[in-house]
Design a protein around this motif. Structure first.
Motif, PDB file in Angstrom:
ATOM      1  N   LYS A  25      -3.867   6.085  -8.539  1.00 31.95           N
ATOM      2  CA  LYS A  25      -4.463   4.768  -8.303  1.00 31.95           C
ATOM      3  C   LYS A  25      -3.544   3.909  -7.439  1.00 31.95           C
ATOM      4  CE  LYS A  25      -4.631   1.339 -11.172  1.00 31.95           C
ATOM      5  NZ  LYS A  25      -4.875   0.509 -12.370  1.00 31.95           N
ATOM      6  N   GLY A  26      -4.146   3.282  -6.454  1.00 27.90           N
ATOM      7  CA  GLY A  26      -3.396   2.431  -5.546  1.00 27.90           C
ATOM      8  C   GLY A  26      -3.013   3.117  -4.254  1.00 27.90           C
TER       9      GLY A  26
ATOM     10  N   GLU B 162      -8.579   2.620  -0.677  1.00 27.05           N
ATOM     11  CA  GLU B 162      -7.619   2.641  -1.786  1.00 27.05           C
ATOM     12  C   GLU B 162      -8.248   3.264  -3.025  1.00 27.05           C
ATOM     13  OE1 GLU B 162      -5.168  -0.478  -4.642  1.00 27.05           O
ATOM     14  OE2 GLU B 162      -5.828  -1.094  -2.632  1.00 27.05           O
TER      15      GLU B 162
ATOM     16  N   SER C 198     -12.384  -5.590  -7.723  1.00 25.65           N
ATOM     17  CA  SER C 198     -11.253  -5.220  -6.883  1.00 25.65           C
ATOM     18  C   SER C 198     -11.726  -4.787  -5.506  1.00 25.65           C
ATOM     19  CB  SER C 198     -10.440  -4.106  -7.543  1.00 25.65           C
ATOM     20  OG  SER C 198      -9.430  -3.658  -6.692  1.00 25.65           O
TER      21      SER C 198
ATOM     22  N   GLU D   3       0.821  -1.196   0.000  1.00 25.29           N
ATOM     23  CA  GLU D   3       0.000   0.000   0.000  1.00 25.29           C
ATOM     24  C   GLU D   3       0.858   1.251   0.000  1.00 25.29           C
ATOM     25  OE1 GLU D   3      -2.469  -0.259   3.351  1.00 25.29           O
ATOM     26  OE2 GLU D   3      -3.904  -1.621   2.432  1.00 25.29           O
TER      27      GLU D   3
ATOM     28  N   THR E 297      -9.233   3.513  -6.579  1.00 24.45           N
ATOM     29  CA  THR E 297      -9.422   2.508  -7.622  1.00 24.45           C
ATOM     30  C   THR E 297      -9.428   3.106  -9.019  1.00 24.45           C
ATOM     31  OG1 THR E 297     -11.817   2.694  -7.270  1.00 24.45           O
ATOM     32  CG2 THR E 297     -10.658   0.899  -6.137  1.00 24.45           C
TER      33      THR E 297
END
Length: 293
Positions: free
Chosen positions: A115-116, A78, A43, A2, A80
């Motif tokens: 993203k992420g 998170e 996801s 992360e 996406t």
């Protein structure tokens, strides 16, 4: 692994001019290209373990769960997808599974929202407040683009737009630091232009600057830069034109011209000086001093 904002490098997202779309109001700029809604759903389900959604329910939630108030507490969220909105310009929709919020490009870059990346609600609340300040700043800059403004005028304008006192204060401080607001310079330029080019006396200009929220010391400083001769020349030009267009004897001319100049904000002493000179040029004699009626 992360990623959290503030402890990693980042790549600046493409500008809206670099991305073209003819069929959609948004353009997904996530690293893997266009982010399909089905993939986002899968996801998110795997990450949270919440498999109760079917795709129709997810679609409905994705439309309703916009804004920071709808975000869940005390869990990591998170990103996406990151989507560039076609309107308004330079704004992005940041999605966290079924939740989303919209931010300005500058805010997205500052907080490295790619993203992420992972955020919690407290961090996102900070980001939303930063975005509000950015939007308020944009409104102020647009208002300033038409002509210079005082800090008070900017404050009033942003208040009319509905921004909070805290946001307004932050925006005015930022504009002042950047030199886009400078009440001292504004007052000097305003006073010089009004007296020399617009035929206004210092008393008139003083009242105008008060209405614009300029502080008394800055007003007096600005008026001090205007010489008595500059104000006299302005009053003479106006007075001569009025004198020539006024019929009657000396007392009639004196009364009408004097009242006219007083209404324009010139002092009694300056008006008396102008009338004496106009009478002398016209070969008239009479009481020298102007007395306001």
């Amino acid at each position: 692994m992360e990623q959290r904002y503030g402890d990693r490098g980042y790549r600046r997202p493409h500008n809206s001019r670099d991305i073209k779309s003819d069929h959609s109001e948004i353009v997904d700029i996530s690293e893997e290209g266009f982010w399909e809604q089905e993939k986002t759903y899968d996801s998110y389900s795997k990450k949270t373990g919440e498999n109760k959604y079917n795709r129709e329910e997810y679609k409905q939630d994705n439309e309703e769960n916009n804004g920071i108030d709808s975000f869940p507490e005390d869990i990591d969220l998170e990103i996406t997808s990151v989507q560039l909105l076609k309107r308004p310009k330079f704004r992005y929709r940041i999605s966290f599974g079924p939740y989303s919020l919209e931010v300005h490009e500058d805010v997205m870059i500052k907080y490295r929202m790619i993203k992420g990346s992972v955020f919690n609600k407290a961090e996102l609340t900070e980001i939303v407040l930063a975005d509000e300040r950015q939007q308020g700043y944009g409104d102020a800059v647009q208002y300033l683009s038409r002509k210079p403004r005082t800090g008070y005028e900017i404050t009033m304008r942003l208040g009319e737009k509905g921004w909070s006192e805290e946001t307004i204060s932050d925006v005015v401080d930022r504009l002042t630091t950047e030199g886009l607001i400078n009440d001292s310079l504004y007052a000097q330029e305003w006073a010089g232009q009004r007296v020399k080019n617009r035929g206004k006396g210092k008393m008139w200009v003083r009242q105008e600057l008060r209405q614009k929220g300029v502080s008394k010391p800055l007003i007096e400083e600005a008026l001090g830069e205007i010489s008595e001769e500059d104000e006299y020349d302005s009053a003479m030009q106006l007075g001569a034109k009025k004198w020539r267009g006024t019929s009657g004897e000396y007392l009639d001319k004196k009364r009408k011209v004097g009242a006219f100049l007083m209404r324009r904000g010139f002092s009694g002493g300056l008006v008396s000086r102008v009338i004496r000179e106009l009478a002398r040029q016209d070969g008239m004699n009479g009481p020298e001093d102007w007395e306001e009626e």
